[in-house]
Enzyme design. Structure first.
Site, PDB file in Angstrom:
ATOM      1  N   SER A   1      15.597  42.347  41.817  1.00 57.30           N
ATOM      2  CA  SER A   1      14.652  42.003  40.752  1.00 57.30           C
ATOM      3  C   SER A   1      15.287  40.952  39.848  1.00 57.30           C
ATOM      4  O   SER A   1      16.515  40.829  39.784  1.00 57.30           O
ATOM      5  CB  SER A   1      14.282  43.244  39.945  1.00 57.30           C
ATOM      6  OG  SER A   1      15.431  43.784  39.312  1.00 57.30           O
TER       7      SER A   1
ATOM      8  N   ASP B   1     -11.453  32.664  45.788  1.00 58.90           N
ATOM      9  CA  ASP B   1     -11.378  34.104  46.047  1.00 58.90           C
ATOM     10  C   ASP B   1     -12.020  34.486  47.369  1.00 58.90           C
ATOM     11  O   ASP B   1     -11.596  35.449  48.015  1.00 58.90           O
ATOM     12  CB  ASP B   1     -12.053  34.886  44.914  1.00 58.90           C
ATOM     13  CG  ASP B   1     -11.043  35.350  43.872  1.00 58.90           C
ATOM     14  OD1 ASP B   1      -9.967  35.838  44.269  1.00 58.90           O
ATOM     15  OD2 ASP B   1     -11.319  35.209  42.681  1.00 58.90           O
TER      16      ASP B   1
ATOM     17  N   SER C   1      17.212  42.495  48.298  1.00 51.40           N
ATOM     18  CA  SER C   1      16.443  41.542  47.505  1.00 51.40           C
ATOM     19  C   SER C   1      16.348  42.114  46.091  1.00 51.40           C
ATOM     20  O   SER C   1      15.898  43.240  45.906  1.00 51.40           O
ATOM     21  CB  SER C   1      15.047  41.350  48.109  1.00 51.40           C
ATOM     22  OG  SER C   1      14.331  40.365  47.416  1.00 51.40           O
TER      23      SER C   1
ATOM     24  N   GLU D   1     -10.023  39.606  41.968  1.00 55.15           N
ATOM     25  CA  GLU D   1     -10.852  40.273  42.973  1.00 55.15           C
ATOM     26  C   GLU D   1      -9.931  40.939  43.998  1.00 55.15           C
ATOM     27  O   GLU D   1      -9.385  40.263  44.872  1.00 55.15           O
ATOM     28  CB  GLU D   1     -11.788  39.273  43.661  1.00 55.15           C
ATOM     29  CG  GLU D   1     -12.850  38.699  42.725  1.00 55.15           C
ATOM     30  CD  GLU D   1     -13.853  37.812  43.439  1.00 55.15           C
ATOM     31  OE1 GLU D   1     -13.916  37.884  44.700  1.00 55.15           O
ATOM     32  OE2 GLU D   1     -14.560  37.052  42.768  1.00 55.15           O
TER      33      GLU D   1
ATOM     34  N   ILE E   1      -9.356  34.501  50.009  1.00 53.27           N
ATOM     35  CA  ILE E   1      -8.124  35.230  49.713  1.00 53.27           C
ATOM     36  C   ILE E   1      -8.366  36.711  49.980  1.00 53.27           C
ATOM     37  O   ILE E   1      -9.333  37.286  49.474  1.00 53.27           O
ATOM     38  CB  ILE E   1      -7.679  35.038  48.251  1.00 53.27           C
ATOM     39  CG1 ILE E   1      -7.425  33.561  47.939  1.00 53.27           C
ATOM     40  CG2 ILE E   1      -6.418  35.859  47.965  1.00 53.27           C
ATOM     41  CD1 ILE E   1      -7.131  33.294  46.460  1.00 53.27           C
TER      42      ILE E   1
ATOM     43  N   ASP F   1      -9.377  43.108  47.156  1.00 47.61           N
ATOM     44  CA  ASP F   1     -10.162  43.448  48.340  1.00 47.61           C
ATOM     45  C   ASP F   1      -9.795  44.823  48.901  1.00 47.61           C
ATOM     46  O   ASP F   1     -10.662  45.572  49.353  1.00 47.61           O
ATOM     47  CB  ASP F   1      -9.964  42.376  49.412  1.00 47.61           C
ATOM     48  CG  ASP F   1     -10.404  41.007  48.927  1.00 47.61           C
ATOM     49  OD1 ASP F   1     -11.611  40.834  48.712  1.00 47.61           O
ATOM     50  OD2 ASP F   1      -9.538  40.137  48.731  1.00 47.61           O
TER      51      ASP F   1
ATOM     52  N   HIS G   1       9.090  47.485  49.685  1.00 54.99           N
ATOM     53  CA  HIS G   1      10.401  48.003  50.073  1.00 54.99           C
ATOM     54  C   HIS G   1      10.529  47.925  51.595  1.00 54.99           C
ATOM     55  O   HIS G   1       9.660  48.400  52.322  1.00 54.99           O
ATOM     56  CB  HIS G   1      10.575  49.450  49.613  1.00 54.99           C
ATOM     57  CG  HIS G   1      10.743  49.593  48.137  1.00 54.99           C
ATOM     58  ND1 HIS G   1      11.871  49.155  47.478  1.00 54.99           N
ATOM     59  CD2 HIS G   1       9.929  50.126  47.179  1.00 54.99           C
ATOM     60  CE1 HIS G   1      11.753  49.411  46.178  1.00 54.99           C
ATOM     61  NE2 HIS G   1      10.574  50.002  45.969  1.00 54.99           N
TER      62      HIS G   1
ATOM     63  N   CYS H   1      14.001  43.759  50.847  1.00 52.74           N
ATOM     64  CA  CYS H   1      15.375  43.899  51.333  1.00 52.74           C
ATOM     65  C   CYS H   1      15.420  43.671  52.848  1.00 52.74           C
ATOM     66  O   CYS H   1      14.511  44.099  53.562  1.00 52.74           O
ATOM     67  CB  CYS H   1      15.927  45.282  50.993  1.00 52.74           C
ATOM     68  SG  CYS H   1      16.058  45.609  49.218  1.00 52.74           S
TER      69      CYS H   1
END
Length: 339
Positions: free
Chosen positions: A211, A56, A209, A95, A59, A97, A141, A183
């Site tokens: 789902s 973490d 793109s 976690e 990241i 951020d 999006h 997309c």
């Protein structure tokens, strides 16, 4: 920390990889309940890179909304990436951020380039160097040449490319693997001009793109198709796996993903058939042996090195605060370094 024993014939390649640490920047740029799948996308990648060894502390997780606590969530405190609700990717040890209105174009660029105010804590900084491999994953999006943030602003392909160039000039990375699920995603790769960037996008310009599936219990889509098949592959990977990036990038079937995966390799100089997946999604550390001796004076550890200002009395007994790092002397060739 994962220790991997390499055969003698692999040692030369092992030390030539050039990177010593791995980082990940994972950004979901959409808010609102009906964009549940974008949160699940990001948390799923987050779970995978943690499982493969990136801690973490290395990241940066950016979530534009907290659907786990949305009043419409019938499973309060959870986020699932599959209708069978087998794994809660929100988990107990997440976690975050940057969350909510902290997820902005400005903050993303500042994180990448390191241009943050002094008041920002270390946990919210990308503390990389010229030997860092960075996974940058973004979802939300988008359109031709942009990705929307919060339905209020957008980052352009030029802005992102310039941020990566600043990182290169400031020696903030060794290699970047940039992945985007949105997309017309390939448009975000077109302006890159900095070296050592490998890019992959979920769709071509003019393509959407899609789902993957929805959960009828919560009433929304729970994951995007491209990310779903990325995770399907990563779930078979272990920290010690020798699978290569070429295998991952060639695994996307258009008939399943429902869009065309775009891969950009012209800025990346290594052969993808020789690049381990864990060079970006994991954290297998290279260990290099150097000719340095360490002399430890035992007397210094027994001495009271704390000044009177660091000492205090409790119940009539004199006590002192312990130092986090002992004062030791390191002899290296003809120089002496003090830690």
């Amino acid at each position: 920390l994962i220790a991997v024993v390499y055969a003698a014939e692999d040692q030369e390649q092992f030390f030539k990889r050039g990177h010593t640490n791995n980082w990940a920047v994972l950004a979901c740029t959409s808010r609102y309940w009906f964009n549940y799948r974008h949160i699940a996308n990001t948390l799923s990648i987050y779970r995978s890179v943690k499982r493969l060894g990136i801690p973490d502390s290395q990241i940066i997780l950016m979530l534009a909304d907290d659907v786990a606590c949305d009043p419409r969530n019938s499973k309060s405190g959870t986020v699932y990436n599959n209708a069978n609700q087998q794994i809660n990717v929100y988990g107990d040890d997440i976690e975050v951020d940057y969350r909510g209105y902290e997820v902005t174009v400005e903050n993303l660029v500042r994180v990448l380039t390191g241009r943050l105010p002094d008041s920002v804590p270390r946990s919210k900084r990308l503390l990389t160097d010229e030997r860092s491999n960075i996974l940058v994953y973004m979802t939300g999006h988008g359109g031709n040449g942009f990705l929307k943030f919060q339905d209020a602003e957008e980052i352009s392909d030029v802005e992102l490319a310039n941020a990566f160039e600043q990182m290169w000039q400031k020696r903030r990375y060794h290699e970047i693997f940039f992945a985007i699920d949105t997309c017309q995603a390939s448009s975000m790769l077109e302006k890159f001009y900095s070296p050592n960037i490998l890019g992959v996008a979920s769709s071509l310009v003019g393509e959407d793109s899609h789902s993957h599936h929805h959960d009828p219990e919560i009433g929304v889509a729970v994951i995007d198709s491209w990310t779903y098949y990325t995770l399907s592959y990563l779930e078979r990977i272990k920290p010690t796996s020798k699978d290569k990036m070429h295998n991952l990038l060639q695994s996307f079937d258009k008939s399943l993903v429902m869009s065309t995966t775009k891969i950009r390799t012209d800025l990346y100089k290594r052969d993808l058939s020789k690049v381990p997946i864990t060079d970006f999604f994991g954290s297998v550390r290279n260990v290099e042996i150097v000719n340095v001796s360490l002399d430890v004076d035992e007397k210094k550890f027994s001495q009271n090195v704390m000044p009177e200002s660091q000492q205090y009395y409790q119940d009539g007994i004199r006590r002192q605060y312990s130092t986090q790092f002992p004062i030791i002397e390191v002899s290296s060739l003809n120089d002496k370094l003090y830690l």
